[in-house]
Write a protein that holds these residues in place. Structure first.
Motif, PDB file in Angstrom:
ATOM      1  N   MET A 305      12.369  36.674 -68.773  1.00 57.33           N
ATOM      2  CA  MET A 305      13.809  36.911 -68.214  1.00 57.33           C
ATOM      3  C   MET A 305      14.508  35.828 -68.698  1.00 57.33           C
ATOM      4  O   MET A 305      15.603  35.965 -69.037  1.00 57.33           O
ATOM      5  N   TYR A 306      13.986  34.720 -68.971  1.00 60.08           N
ATOM      6  CA  TYR A 306      14.792  33.562 -69.331  1.00 60.08           C
ATOM      7  C   TYR A 306      15.206  34.073 -70.813  1.00 60.08           C
ATOM      8  O   TYR A 306      16.553  33.806 -71.114  1.00 60.08           O
ATOM      9  N   GLU A 307      14.332  34.594 -71.777  1.00 63.47           N
ATOM     10  CA  GLU A 307      15.092  34.962 -73.073  1.00 63.47           C
ATOM     11  C   GLU A 307      15.915  36.094 -72.949  1.00 63.47           C
ATOM     12  O   GLU A 307      17.067  35.839 -73.645  1.00 63.47           O
ATOM     13  N   ARG A 308      15.820  36.985 -72.093  1.00 63.34           N
ATOM     14  CA  ARG A 308      16.957  38.024 -71.841  1.00 63.34           C
ATOM     15  C   ARG A 308      18.164  37.335 -71.421  1.00 63.34           C
ATOM     16  O   ARG A 308      19.277  37.621 -72.034  1.00 63.34           O
ATOM     17  N   LEU A 309      17.993  36.459 -70.392  1.00 67.40           N
ATOM     18  CA  LEU A 309      19.439  35.943 -69.822  1.00 67.40           C
ATOM     19  C   LEU A 309      20.108  35.266 -70.928  1.00 67.40           C
ATOM     20  O   LEU A 309      21.301  35.093 -70.752  1.00 67.40           O
ATOM     21  N   GLN A 310      19.215  34.439 -71.842  1.00 67.87           N
ATOM     22  CA  GLN A 310      19.888  33.556 -72.633  1.00 67.87           C
ATOM     23  C   GLN A 310      20.608  34.411 -73.788  1.00 67.87           C
ATOM     24  O   GLN A 310      21.708  33.802 -74.539  1.00 67.87           O
ATOM     25  N   SER A 311      20.589  35.664 -73.879  1.00 70.77           N
ATOM     26  CA  SER A 311      20.995  36.458 -74.920  1.00 70.77           C
ATOM     27  C   SER A 311      22.180  37.076 -74.252  1.00 70.77           C
ATOM     28  O   SER A 311      22.956  38.038 -74.810  1.00 70.77           O
ATOM     29  N   MET A 312      22.589  36.909 -72.883  1.00 72.17           N
ATOM     30  CA  MET A 312      23.751  37.589 -72.299  1.00 72.17           C
ATOM     31  C   MET A 312      24.868  36.769 -72.366  1.00 72.17           C
ATOM     32  O   MET A 312      25.073  35.522 -72.219  1.00 72.17           O
ATOM     33  N   PRO A 313      26.168  37.326 -72.660  1.00 75.64           N
ATOM     34  CA  PRO A 313      27.436  36.724 -72.556  1.00 75.64           C
ATOM     35  C   PRO A 313      27.706  35.872 -71.472  1.00 75.64           C
ATOM     36  O   PRO A 313      27.395  36.532 -70.139  1.00 75.64           O
ATOM     37  N   TYR A 314      28.746  34.894 -71.278  1.00 74.16           N
ATOM     38  CA  TYR A 314      29.333  34.376 -70.091  1.00 74.16           C
ATOM     39  C   TYR A 314      28.431  33.577 -69.330  1.00 74.16           C
ATOM     40  O   TYR A 314      29.009  32.590 -68.564  1.00 74.16           O
ATOM     41  N   ILE A 315      27.202  33.838 -69.182  1.00 76.02           N
ATOM     42  CA  ILE A 315      26.383  32.970 -68.426  1.00 76.02           C
ATOM     43  C   ILE A 315      25.511  32.095 -68.976  1.00 76.02           C
ATOM     44  O   ILE A 315      25.021  32.077 -69.965  1.00 76.02           O
ATOM     45  N   GLU A 316      24.960  30.957 -67.919  1.00 72.73           N
ATOM     46  CA  GLU A 316      24.037  30.040 -68.613  1.00 72.73           C
ATOM     47  C   GLU A 316      23.127  29.822 -67.642  1.00 72.73           C
ATOM     48  O   GLU A 316      23.285  29.725 -66.370  1.00 72.73           O
ATOM     49  N   CYS A 317      21.794  29.712 -68.021  1.00 74.49           N
ATOM     50  CA  CYS A 317      20.660  29.758 -67.151  1.00 74.49           C
ATOM     51  C   CYS A 317      19.913  28.312 -67.407  1.00 74.49           C
ATOM     52  O   CYS A 317      19.516  28.038 -68.671  1.00 74.49           O
ATOM     53  N   ALA A 318      19.291  27.637 -66.247  1.00 76.64           N
ATOM     54  CA  ALA A 318      18.635  26.481 -66.561  1.00 76.64           C
ATOM     55  C   ALA A 318      17.160  26.747 -66.628  1.00 76.64           C
ATOM     56  O   ALA A 318      16.681  28.174 -66.352  1.00 76.64           O
ATOM     57  N   ARG A 319      16.364  26.604 -67.655  1.00 68.46           N
ATOM     58  CA  ARG A 319      14.954  27.229 -67.943  1.00 68.46           C
ATOM     59  C   ARG A 319      14.052  26.539 -66.722  1.00 68.46           C
ATOM     60  O   ARG A 319      13.872  25.258 -66.676  1.00 68.46           O
ATOM     61  N   PRO A 320      13.648  27.338 -65.913  1.00 65.94           N
ATOM     62  CA  PRO A 320      12.706  26.979 -64.809  1.00 65.94           C
ATOM     63  C   PRO A 320      11.394  26.385 -65.341  1.00 65.94           C
ATOM     64  O   PRO A 320      10.725  27.136 -66.140  1.00 65.94           O
ATOM     65  N   GLU A 321      10.609  25.398 -64.758  1.00 67.85           N
ATOM     66  CA  GLU A 321       9.587  25.124 -65.018  1.00 67.85           C
ATOM     67  C   GLU A 321       8.545  25.481 -63.843  1.00 67.85           C
ATOM     68  O   GLU A 321       7.126  25.314 -64.177  1.00 67.85           O
ATOM     69  N   GLY A 322       9.088  25.707 -62.676  1.00 66.18           N
ATOM     70  CA  GLY A 322       8.307  26.046 -61.674  1.00 66.18           C
ATOM     71  C   GLY A 322       8.812  27.100 -60.688  1.00 66.18           C
ATOM     72  O   GLY A 322       9.862  27.800 -60.869  1.00 66.18           O
ATOM     73  N   ALA A 323       8.269  27.396 -59.532  1.00 61.87           N
ATOM     74  CA  ALA A 323       8.541  28.373 -58.467  1.00 61.87           C
ATOM     75  C   ALA A 323       8.878  29.609 -59.118  1.00 61.87           C
ATOM     76  O   ALA A 323       8.218  30.152 -60.159  1.00 61.87           O
ATOM     77  N   PHE A 324       9.729  30.607 -58.622  1.00 63.19           N
ATOM     78  CA  PHE A 324       9.992  32.118 -59.206  1.00 63.19           C
ATOM     79  C   PHE A 324      11.342  32.228 -59.171  1.00 63.19           C
ATOM     80  O   PHE A 324      11.540  33.340 -58.775  1.00 63.19           O
ATOM     81  N   TYR A 325      12.320  31.378 -59.747  1.00 71.75           N
ATOM     82  CA  TYR A 325      13.733  31.723 -59.625  1.00 71.75           C
ATOM     83  C   TYR A 325      14.201  31.188 -60.875  1.00 71.75           C
ATOM     84  O   TYR A 325      13.877  30.293 -61.447  1.00 71.75           O
ATOM     85  N   MET A 326      15.307  32.041 -61.183  1.00 71.10           N
ATOM     86  CA  MET A 326      16.309  31.615 -62.119  1.00 71.10           C
ATOM     87  C   MET A 326      17.523  31.242 -61.588  1.00 71.10           C
ATOM     88  O   MET A 326      18.114  32.266 -60.816  1.00 71.10           O
TER      89      MET A 326
END
Ligand code: PMP
Ligand code: GLU
Length: 401
Positions: A305-326
């Motif tokens: 999920m993190y990889e996919r989100l990284q490739s999408m335009p306009y959005i920025e995602c923190a890389r989660p290290e625990g739990a199950f949320y982006m």
């Protein structure tokens, strides 16, 4: 007197995570192909050995009231788990078994807050914290974490929020909604702050088993004897054992605090369901391989999920290290054009995603970040792929004019 309602109750916002999930379930029943990234609820079935223990409890007539704070056997199992996993010494008398993690937190605030006491809540925060603090007569005070620091807060930032009324700080580690994990050094920094100001730390460790780094999870109370005295450790079985519906949580604290929490609970709900308690004993004392299996699946989904989100335009995602949320920053999309209207908030984006793309997400205004959206990856890889394709298509529709 007119039929007026309690101001406290009128001021409570209903849980939007639960509302979104209920809406997604309803739309599914109505035949829509909804992908649910809503509530953080493992998609796995509760492991069979745990279910079998519940059936045995019923057949053996284990169906009566127990002590309000939970059966001695379960409190012993939690005490042993605290020792084994968290390196914490809590005797069974220092443990209260609660109806899910939520009642644990409810007990905590009722036990420690006097009217007007302030509780510092690092933001983004899990949406129930401010509501539970207010219901207990307290005042939430927010300290906003910075994106550059993974939305984590430091003692310096927390100190600025302290007043003579400060009673406690809440620490959610690993974090819902960001998935961030505090390092030992960062925890020590906050521990210094807690002890110096002589306030409680409510350490919510609900996601302690869902850690994807190589570091061992550090429980706040384990840092020192002084820190231990100032901490109330809250956790539960909902997430680690896929037991959300069973409603079993627990707290570990000093004996003095545990006695007050147990007294509060003895009037509110009495004990947790006796059958669920029997199942919880098996969960904690029985084989742990299912916990590890689920953690590994979550980790795979997280990476994808993190990889996919990284490739999408306009959005920025923190890389989660625990739990199950982006936890995703949609700020750049605010003001952009979508089907001839300007997007104004994450809440509106969430609405469009649900209505037009059959995808349920959590807009984070109730987590203190109105331009962010939270996606739970406690759902199957197939659903994740489908949902991310839809979000990508939605982003592809946005334009600057
Ligand atoms: N703490 C955190 C950080 C949570 O995300 C949740 C969500 N379920 C809880 C506590 C409460 O868990 P439970 O479902 O056991 O009440
Ligand atoms: N804690 C989960 C979440 O944040 C479950 C829903 C809730 O209790 O708020 O989605």
């Amino acid at each position: 007197m007119a039929l007026t309602l309690s101001t406290k109750a009128l001021n409570v916002k209903p849980s939007s995570t639960l509302a979104i999930t209920a809406k997604a379930k309803q739309l599914k029943i109505e035949g829509r192909d909804i992908v649910g990234f809503g509530a953080g609820e493992p998609d796995f079935a509760t492991p069979k050995n745990i279910c079998d223990a519940a059936v045995r409890a019923i057949n053996e007539g284990n169906t009566k009231y127990t002590a309000a704070a939970g059966t001695l056997e379960l409190r012993k199992a939690v005490s042993a788990k605290f020792k084994r996993f968290n390196h914490l010494e809590y005797s069974p008398e220092q443990i209260v078994i609660t109806n899910g993690g939520k009642q644990g937190l409810t007990n905590v605030f009722r036990a420690i807050i006097n009217q007007g006491d302030e509780v510092i809540i690092p933001a983004p925060y899990w949406l129930s914290y401010p509501e539970l603090v207010k219901l207990a007569g307290g005042v939430p005070v927010f300290v906003y974490g910075q994106k550059e620091n993974g939305y984590k807060v430091s003692s310096e930032e927390l100190q600025k929020a302290v007043t003579p009324k400060t009673k406690a700080v809440i620490l959610c580690n690993p974090s819902n909604p960001t998935g961030a994990i505090y390092t030992k050094a960062e925890l020590e920094d906050i521990a210094g702050f807690v002890v110096k100001n002589d306030i409680f730390c409510v350490s919510d460790e609900m996601y302690e088993n869902l850690v994807y780094t190589d570091e061992e999870f550090v429980s706040f109370a384990s840092l020192s004897e002084e820190v231990y005295k100032h901490t109330i450790t809250c956790s539960g079985l909902s997430k680690s054992y896929a037991m959300t519906g069973w409603r079993v949580g627990y707290t570990g604290s000093t004996l003095e605090v545990a006695k007050r929490m147990s007294a509060v609970q003895s009037h509110c709900t009495s004990n947790v369901n006796s059958i669920a308690q029997a199942a919880a004993i098996e969960a904690l004392n029985g084989p742990q391989d299912s916990v590890e299996k689920m953690r590994k699946s979550f980790d795979e989904r997280r990476k994808y999920m993190y990889e996919r989100l990284q490739s999408m335009p306009y959005i920025e995602c923190a890389r989660p290290e625990g739990a199950f949320y982006m936890f995703i920053d949609f700020t750049k999309t605010i003001g952009m054009d979508y089907r001839e209207k300007d997007l104004t908030s994450a809440a509106e984006i969430a609405y469009c995603l649900l209505e037009d793309y059959d995808t349920a997400v959590v807009p984070c205004q109730d987590f203190g970040f109105p331009n962010h959206i939270r996606l739970s990856y406690a759902t199957s890889m197939e659903q994740i792929k489908k949902g991310l394709d839809r979000i990508e298509k939605f982003l592809g529709e946005l334009s600057d004019d």
